[in-house]
Enzyme design. Structure first.
Site, PDB file in Angstrom:
ATOM      1  CD  GLU A  79      31.552  49.357  19.810  1.00 44.22           C
ATOM      2  OE1 GLU A  79      31.294  50.611  20.124  1.00 44.22           O
ATOM      3  OE2 GLU A  79      32.570  49.006  20.212  1.00 44.22           O
ATOM      4  CG  HIS A  94      27.878  52.676  24.689  1.00 49.61           C
ATOM      5  ND1 HIS A  94      29.004  53.216  24.821  1.00 49.61           N
ATOM      6  CD2 HIS A  94      27.198  53.628  24.400  1.00 49.61           C
ATOM      7  CE1 HIS A  94      28.969  54.480  24.854  1.00 49.61           C
ATOM      8  NE2 HIS A  94      27.619  54.658  24.220  1.00 49.61           N
ATOM      9  CG  HIS A 146      31.362  47.047  23.889  1.00 54.87           C
ATOM     10  ND1 HIS A 146      32.267  47.461  25.125  1.00 54.87           N
ATOM     11  CD2 HIS A 146      31.172  48.375  23.466  1.00 54.87           C
ATOM     12  CE1 HIS A 146      32.213  48.705  25.215  1.00 54.87           C
ATOM     13  NE2 HIS A 146      31.673  49.383  24.269  1.00 54.87           N
ATOM     14  CG  ASP A 180      32.549  53.090  26.017  1.00 54.71           C
ATOM     15  OD1 ASP A 180      32.593  51.962  26.116  1.00 54.71           O
ATOM     16  OD2 ASP A 180      31.906  53.532  25.050  1.00 54.71           O
TER      17      ASP A 180
END
Length: 771
Positions: A637, A698, A700, A711
């Site tokens: 990540e 972000h 993933h 989150d």
């Protein structure tokens, strides 16, 4: 009654634990400001600080709130009395008001006062006043700990009290080069020549600096204006210190006793200096003392400039004039100067650095142009306006050639004025240009080009020659003239109605007249065809027909400004090279044709809320760059912060997305965004681009782009943390496998604790390169 927006803003101050409203809002008698008294409390101030734990302050708010200024002044009772960096001089001020004049600066220096998140001043009525008071507490805490000056801050000099000598100004001329010269000066004091200028009234410009042996050690370089407008010359004293003469925390001495204290480590004792210098100049001469000290450009940098601060001395009695009489010795003069001055307040003078490199910071031309000897032929409408652009842009050495006289009919389209009617154009324009800056040397040659033998040498040594006559005879003379070196030639002229500008430049040993005519001939034919059936001139006077162009001054100024910019771009022409540029607009009398610019960010991809007006737009190129970062992260990540701006109606535009900070942690299913350099990056983005913190992004890997519980917790924490100044932070999640199987979800979290998942608006419009 205070306006509702302001009373609601005051109510929000209850959210700040360190702020207490002491008195209700009241309006100043002139009705322009509202006054609010508050108390600010520090959590744990140092024991040796000059800042009490609890202090009272007055907030002055313009009646246009939430617009207009907000000033925060210490109270005359129970507040700070010293002056700190980033604060106006903290003197008691008006007897009628309960606050001091030491307004503090809280709207700048965000990297000192900022916390996590954005530092942009909000404009929301409920947030702006609270933001100022929150930063006032931060300013006070920083002041108490002595940390208001940080490396990288612009260096500032404390505000000097000049009220006792309001009509005197010292103009000095110190540069980076002169700083190096001062480093080699062995003496630390002496006399200085002061030139009293006719205009501006009360201004003294520094001339020769001499040491104790009467040797010239520094001579500032001024232009013609200082030389030609000096009404009187007299002498003062100077002393050069090794460090700044300020009292802690950051204020200038106000009495001679205080000045003596801060000069304890000076190369010569203050009154000893006055005693020595008074033996070399008359009593009337020694009315001005210049105190010099080195300063850097930014906090933490090496010293780079000498700063002079002038003092007006009271009349000092000669030894024999004192009661009992004294012999006129150096020692007696020193003792009696102390007697005369020790208990008196200092009369500081406004002191300003008039060095060219300081004054030319606003919109200056490039050095290859401004530091070159320029010859301008023709001082008519275009030539006079271009000359003003050049001098205001920093050209220091300019020669004007024009044999004509300024006539009343020229007023409609010229920079000269009524008093100049009947004067020689070149001479009158030279005088005007010299008044624009203290550094220009402008010579006038009052004859047509080519000049006679008397002026030929001055012309021949020019490095840049600009012709604004539009005369073929002058261009032919330019070709035949014996130039001393390769020269950059430029011929500039307007079309018959001012709708075109022709600029031809060449770098050569002589003006290439034949090449110029070949390049321009098709355009001259076009001009003749366009205006063969129209009037392009009008009779200027009754009687004998005097043709005058109908071109207006607004068009002349447009083209003159364009030429000055164009000249900056032609200084890199190679030897033998030439270039013709033709610029075009609509005919005179019509509104100039301006093409409509395409609206920016048209490639943006939009996400919208199904339940509110919130939308988030991200340019396709920016989103593609984020996806590239995801591809680089591979199976772990990653993420970063989002910055941009909010528009009215709940629209957010993301224009920047950062790489992960260097102290971030990455894992296959976890990512923690670090804080290294984040505040600094946000500050720079805010100051240069006007954008602010909007949220986070972000990645993933090999998973759907859905917000996890972690989150969610992180974004709720950001939304409810007021120091971010971001009540609705955005979260962008990219999920899947790069490079082709990546999808995006966008969320908006609210300060109340809930959130919205946005949906793509018009997904069919997404550009192919963003997939």
């Amino acid at each position: 009654m205070p306006p509702r927006e302001l009373t609601q803003a005051v109510d929000t101050l209850a959210q700040l634990d360190a702020v207490t409203v002491r008195e209700d809002l009241r309006q100043k008698e002139d009705g322009r400001k509202w006054i609010l008294k508050v108390q600010l409390r520090l959590t744990d101030p140092p024991a040796d600080t000059q800042v009490p734990r609890e202090t009272d302050w007055y907030v002055l708010i313009e009646d246009t709130y939430p617009w207009g200024s907000i000033e925060i002044h210490p109270s005359k009772e129970n507040s700070i009395t010293a002056t700190f960096p980033h604060q106006r001089r903290n003197h008691p001020g008006s007897e009628e008001e309960p606050w001091r004049n030491g307004n503090i600066c809280v709207s700048q220096y965000g990297h000192i006062l900022g916390r996590s998140g954005a530092i942009t001043e909000p404009r929301d009525p409920d947030e702006r006043l609270r933001w100022h008071l929150e930063r006032a507490v931060a300013w006070l805490e920083t002041a108490a700990n002595g940390n208001l000056q940080q490396p990288g801050d612009p260096y500032e000099v404390p505000e000097f009290d000049t009220r006792a000598a309001p009509n005197r100004t010292l103009a000095f001329n110190e540069t980076y080069d002169s700083f190096e010269d001062w480093q080699s000066v062995s003496g630390s004091w002496g006399t200085v020549e002061l030139r009293q200028l006719a205009e501006p009234t009360g201004t003294l410009a520094t001339g020769e600096f001499r040491d104790l042996d009467d040797h010239v050690i520094h001579q500032p370089e001024w232009g013609d204006y200082i030389k030609d407008n000096t009404e009187d010359v007299f002498h003062g004293a100077w002393i050069l210190l090794d460090s700044t003469p300020f009292e802690p925390p950051w204020e200038a001495p106000e009495t001679w006793r205080e000045l003596e204290n801060v000069l304890e480590d000076a190369p010569i004792e203050l009154y000893e200096l006055l005693g020595k210098v008074s033996s070399t100049v008359t009593e009337e001469d020694i009315q001005i003392l210049l105190i010099g000290f080195p300063i850097p450009e930014e906090i933490g940098d090496p010293d780079a400039l000498i700063r002079w601060q002038a003092v007006k001395l009271p009349s000092l009695k000669q030894p024999a004039e004192h009661a009992g009489g004294f012999r006129n010795t150096e020692r007696n003069r020193e003792i009696l100067a102390r007697v005369d001055l020790v208990n008196k307040e200092i009369q500081w003078l406004d002191s300003e650095n008039w060095a060219h490199e300081q004054l030319a910071r606003r919109g200056s031309l490039s050095k290859p142009l401004s530091e070159t000897k320029v010859l301008l032929i023709g001082t008519g409408a275009l030539g006079s306006t271009l000359a003003e652009c050049l001098v205001r842009g920093g050209v220091q050495e300019l020669t004007l050639v024009d044999g004509e006289t300024f006539e009343i009919g020229n007023l409609a389209r010229h920079t000269l004025t009524l008093p100049d009617v009947g004067e020689e154009k070149a001479t009158a324009l030279a005088e005007r240009l010299q008044s624009l800056t203290p550094h220009a040397s402008v010579e006038a040659i009052t004859e047509d080009f080519p000049p006679t033998d008397e002026s030929r040498d001055a012309v021949a040594s020019s490095e840049i020659v600009i012709d604004c006559t539009g005369s073929n005879a002058v261009l032919g003379a330019l070709r035949r003239f014996p130039w001393k070196q390769p020269t950059l030639f430029t011929s500039a002229s307007m079309g018959r109605r001012g709708n075109r500008l022709f600029v031809y430049s060449a770098y050569d040993t002589a003006f290439p007249h034949n090449r110029f005519r070949e390049a321009l001939e098709p355009w001259l034919l076009q001009e003749r065809l366009e205006w063969s059936h129209g009037e392009d001139a009008v009779p200027e006077r009754v009687g004998c027909w005097h043709p005058a162009s109908v071109i207006r001054m607004d068009r002349v100024t447009t083209w003159a400004g364009t030429i000055s910019r164009y000249l900056d771009q032609t200084t890199d022409l190679g030897h033998g090279q030439s270039k013709l540029t033709v610029l075009e607009t609509q005919a005179e009398g019509e509104v100039p044709l301006v093409s409509e610019a395409e609206p920016p960010f048209q490639d943006s991809i939009e996400w919208a809320s199904a339940d509110s007006s919130i939308t988030v737009r991200i340019p396709a190129g920016r989103l593609a760059a984020v996806k590239d970062l995801c591809a680089e992260a591979k199976e772990v990540e990653t993420g970063g912060i989002l910055a941009g701006t909010y528009f009215s109606g709940g629209e957010a535009l993301v224009v920047r997305a950062t790489d992960p900070p260097s102290d971030s942690t990455h894992g296959p299913t976890t990512f923690h965004r670090g804080t290294e350099q984040v505040d600094e990056w946000l500050q720079a983005a805010n100051e240069r681009l006007g954008i602010q913190y909007l949220g986070e992004w972000h990645y993933h890997p090999a998973a759907p782009p859905e917000a996890s519980d972690d989150d969610y917790d992180e974004m709720v924490s950001i939304a409810t943390n007021e120091s971010y100044h971001c009540p609705d932070p955005i979260l962008v999640i990219i999920g899947g496998s790069p490079p082709d199987d990546l999808s995006v979800n966008v969320y908006v979290f609210h300060r109340e604790g809930d959130f919205e998942e946005l949906h793509r608006a018009n997904p069919e419009d997404e550009p192919e390169d963003s997939q």
